[in-house]
Structure formats: C-alpha cells, structure tokens
Scaffold this motif. Structure first.
Motif, mmCIF file in Angstrom:
data_model
loop_
_atom_site.group_PDB
_atom_site.id
_atom_site.type_symbol
_atom_site.label_atom_id
_atom_site.label_comp_id
_atom_site.label_asym_id
_atom_site.label_seq_id
_atom_site.Cartn_x
_atom_site.Cartn_y
_atom_site.Cartn_z
ATOM 1 N N ASN A 1 0.870 -1.757 0.380
ATOM 2 C CA ASN A 1 -0.405 -0.488 -0.042
ATOM 3 C C ASN A 1 0.852 1.170 -0.086
ATOM 4 O O ASN A 1 2.340 1.115 0.415
ATOM 5 N N TYR A 2 0.061 2.251 -0.851
ATOM 6 C CA TYR A 2 1.287 3.546 -0.586
ATOM 7 C C TYR A 2 -0.310 4.943 0.537
ATOM 8 O O TYR A 2 -0.992 4.416 -0.104
ATOM 9 N N PHE A 3 -0.095 6.077 0.287
ATOM 10 C CA PHE A 3 -0.612 6.976 1.317
ATOM 11 C C PHE A 3 -0.720 7.857 0.514
ATOM 12 O O PHE A 3 0.266 8.420 -0.236
ATOM 13 N N GLU B 1 7.151 1.865 -4.005
ATOM 14 C CA GLU B 1 7.286 1.008 -2.329
ATOM 15 C C GLU B 1 6.271 0.771 -1.666
ATOM 16 O O GLU B 1 5.478 1.697 -2.069
ATOM 17 N N SER B 2 6.407 -0.226 -0.922
ATOM 18 C CA SER B 2 5.379 -0.236 0.411
ATOM 19 C C SER B 2 5.694 1.404 0.794
ATOM 20 O O SER B 2 6.572 1.445 1.004
ATOM 21 N N GLY B 3 4.678 1.737 1.256
ATOM 22 C CA GLY B 3 5.217 3.086 2.551
ATOM 23 C C GLY B 3 4.814 4.381 1.289
ATOM 24 O O GLY B 3 5.545 5.390 2.284
ATOM 25 N N ASP B 4 5.333 4.135 -0.146
ATOM 26 C CA ASP B 4 6.028 5.616 -0.471
ATOM 27 C C ASP B 4 4.124 6.668 -0.446
ATOM 28 O O ASP B 4 3.128 6.340 0.612
ATOM 29 N N ILE C 1 6.866 12.121 -4.609
ATOM 30 C CA ILE C 1 7.184 10.613 -3.841
ATOM 31 C C ILE C 1 8.056 11.175 -2.680
ATOM 32 O O ILE C 1 9.068 11.319 -2.973
ATOM 33 N N MET C 2 7.507 10.778 -1.332
ATOM 34 C CA MET C 2 8.695 10.657 -0.477
ATOM 35 C C MET C 2 8.240 9.465 0.871
ATOM 36 O O MET C 2 7.084 8.957 0.163
#
Length: 393
Positions: free
Chosen positions: A310-312, A381-384, A350-351
């Motif tokens: 997941n990304y946010f 990537e997971s956490g992007d 993206i961070m």
C-alpha cells in the motif's frame, strides 16, 4: 575496453489475477470454526456459525481493515477529517467434504467459490469437543488436511484434462500457422501442468515454472495455484498455554506437502470472546492471559500472500491507504484513485514514509532531497506517500 553491461534480473511473473481487487476465502471441513472466525475477523454478524454441516451455503463477503502502524502515525501527524485504511476482502465459503470433486455435499458450488477467490485461509480443527460434531466422525487434522489437498488436486486435474482435450483437437488439424504454433506451445505447457498434478501430486504453486508458464497457468484459475495460509484452530486453553497435541503433526504435514506456506496457531473461541470487548478490555484480558489476538497477524499475512502493498495520500482533508500489487508502476498506482490519473499521468511527487518520520515535515523532506519527482517507470514501494500530477483530458 567498454564497460560490461549489467545483467538485469528477470522480473518474476506473479501468480493469480492481475489487479488490486483481490479476495481471500475461508476454507475448511464443516464445523471447524470457519464462520465464527469470519465473524471475528470481520467484526460482523454475517455468516452462520451453526453446529451442523453446510450451515453456510452461499459465501458471505466483508472487508477487513489491514492493521498498519504507518497509517496510524500519518493520521496522528496530519489530523485529517477522513481516515481510510487499506482493506482486505474476505469470503466465508461452505465446508468441503470428501468427494467434493465429484459433487458430494456442496462440492461443485464449493469449488466454484474457491475458484473465485485469490488466496485461501484454510482453517484446521485442532480441538476436541463432543458437542461440536465432525462430519468425518472424529477429530483428525491430518486426515482433514489430506482430504482438502486431494479434492483440490483432483478438481484441478479434471479441469486441466478437459482443457488439454480441447487443445489436442485443435493442434491435430496440422496447419502450420503462427496461431497453430502458439496453440502447440500452450499444449506443451498444459501437458506439463497435467503431469505435475497427476504424477507429482503437488499443488501447482509448488512447481518450478517459467514466466511464460505462469502467465498461461494464471489463465486457468487453478485451485492449487492460490496461496494458502493455514490457521490451526485450537481451544482457548491450548492457545493460551501454546501447547496442543496436534500441532507437531500439522507442522510436519505442512512442511512435507505445502512447504513454505504460512502456519498460524490461533483460537477462534478466544477471538470470538474478544469481539464483545472494547479496546481497553481486550488489552487487559490479553495482559492477564499473557497472550494476544492473532487477527492482526492473520490479516497482514493474507494481504502479503496476495503480493499486495500500500501507498498513502495525505493531507488535512484525508489520509488514505491505497492497495496495489508489488511491481506496480506509478501511472497504474495513480489509476487506482481515478482512471484519468493513469491516462493523463505527468508525474508523481513521492516521499517515503520513513523519510517523513525522520525529517518530521514535508518541507524538511523537500529540503533534504527526499521529496522526489518520479516518472512513468517508477516502481512503487510500500510506504510511499504520493501526490499525483496529471494533465487534462
């Protein structure tokens, strides 16, 4: 001399259907705790946990929030008006019995429901209770595991055999065209699949397959290609003390017949009891018993087994977690929010979650060069944490 070209590692084709809307089904023999587990994990009153076989006929469906400390931290940091976590879709499926592959019990319906999901939570009964009947007459987890394995293998073999017959009728015509060449290649792969199921007698997911073979196998939607998480349902007493007479045998069976698959001991009765408590009461009860709920681990394991990450997206209005498959590129990740974002994709700002934790604010991440512009080839990537830019259509 010119520098040597770096060899690129081949990206492995993933098992299963493409896309992010993937589902997990709860599978097992009748009266092993499936429907009660479904109610506990979904915190719903759906399902029919009755003490007789085939209490569940049509599968029930519910969405389960995926536990994520990162999401919780982002909500505390941004204090948004709306908070939407990632979800896992779970189905409660009717119990399988011996002979299901030939239509016994609810066999054909059961197997079609298993075919419709993408991963399996297989509940195995490892508790004795004279008041809860077992369709086979007594409690024997190894027999139950073997029955389900054999029924799924038999059904897959029957399905592949029929598909192979159709291919052989086509290739026997002998035409030497590109289409016929492709059909002959498909036939060779399907013949290997059939041999693996009938001679090796192992789940398809345990074979060594090339990317081309996996691509073709995915179109067959085979039951034994789906990832399995084994949930061993013990009594509350055995779960709390972490001792059960069946556990060593179950672990040995999984190591032999399904090596590498997840194996989680739990207690459905304990999880059901916790659902009637609030968070403080749950924490107090778990502290008293020196144990914890296994539901978070079960949910995360199911999510991971489907190769989901997941990304946010974050802001004052909303913090939201978006589910994508591993290996998803930026435009397709943006398309999960809205198809126009993918079609008119320009870039993503993206961070990474950990960089935001380390630098405290988005501005600090920008100053440190951690808030970067990514193009169409960027692999998420997971956490992007992403902000998408798209043109007008």
């Amino acid at each position: 001399m010119p520098p040597k070209k770096q060899q690129q590692t081949e990206v492995r084709v993933q098992w299963g259907r493409p896309g992010n809307n993937l589902k997990t089904g709860i599978v097992g023999m009748p009266n092993v705790g499936k429907s009660t587990f479904f109610r506990a994990i979904t915190k719903s009153v759906l399902g029919n946990p009755a003490n007789y076989p085939y209490a569940t006929i049509e599968p029930e469906e519910a969405k389960v929030a995926v536990p994520d400390d990162r999401f919780n931290w982002l909500c505390e940091t941004y204090k948004p008006k709306s908070k939407i976590p990632a979800f896992l879709t779970v189905f409660d499926i009717a119990g399988l019995t011996k002979g299901a592959s030939t239509g016994a019990g609810l066999g054909n319906a059961f197997l079609s429901h298993v075919r419709a999901v993408d991963a399996i939570y297989q509940v195995v009964r490892a508790f004795d209770d004279a008041e809860i009947v077992h369709v086979e007459g007594d409690v024997d987890p190894i027999r139950d595991l073997t029955i389900i394995r054999d029924e799924l293998l038999i059904k897959d073999a029957e399905f592949v055999e029929k598909h192979l017959e159709g291919l052989r009728k086509i290739t026997s015509r002998g035409a030497n065209t590109l289409e016929m060449k492709a059909k002959k290649e498909e036939q060779a792969i399907v013949e290997r699949v059939y041999e693996f199921l009938t001679v090796t007698k192992q789940p398809i997911r345990k074979g060594e397959w090339s990317n081309r073979e996996v691509e073709l196998i995915n179109t067959l939607y085979l039951l034994t290609a789906k990832p399995v998480i084994y949930l061993v349902n013990m009594s509350e007493r055995d779960f709390v003390r972490q001792k059960n007479k069946y556990l060593p045998k179950i672990k040995a069976w999984i190591d032999e017949y399904s090596p590498g698959d997840a194996f989680i001991p739990m207690s459905v009765s304990f999880e059901e009891r916790l659902t009637a408590m609030n968070e403080d009461e749950i924490a107090e009860e778990c502290k008293r018993l020196q144990t914890k709920s296994m539901l978070p681990k079960i949910i995360i394991t199911g999510y991971t087994a489907l190769n989901l990450i997941n990304y946010f997206t974050c802001g004052e209005d909303e913090v939201r977690s978006w589910t994508i498959r591993k290996g998803t590129k930026a435009p397709q990740a943006a398309g999960v929010i809205h198809t126009d974002f993918e079609k008119a994709f320009i870039c993503g700002e993206i961070m990474h979650y950990q960089d935001l934790v380390d630098h405290k604010t988005e501005n600090a991440c920008r100053a440190a060069g951690k808030y970067m512009t990514k193009g169409k080839e960027y692999l998420m990537e997971s956490g992007d944490i992403a902000h998408w830019k798209a043109g007008r259509r």
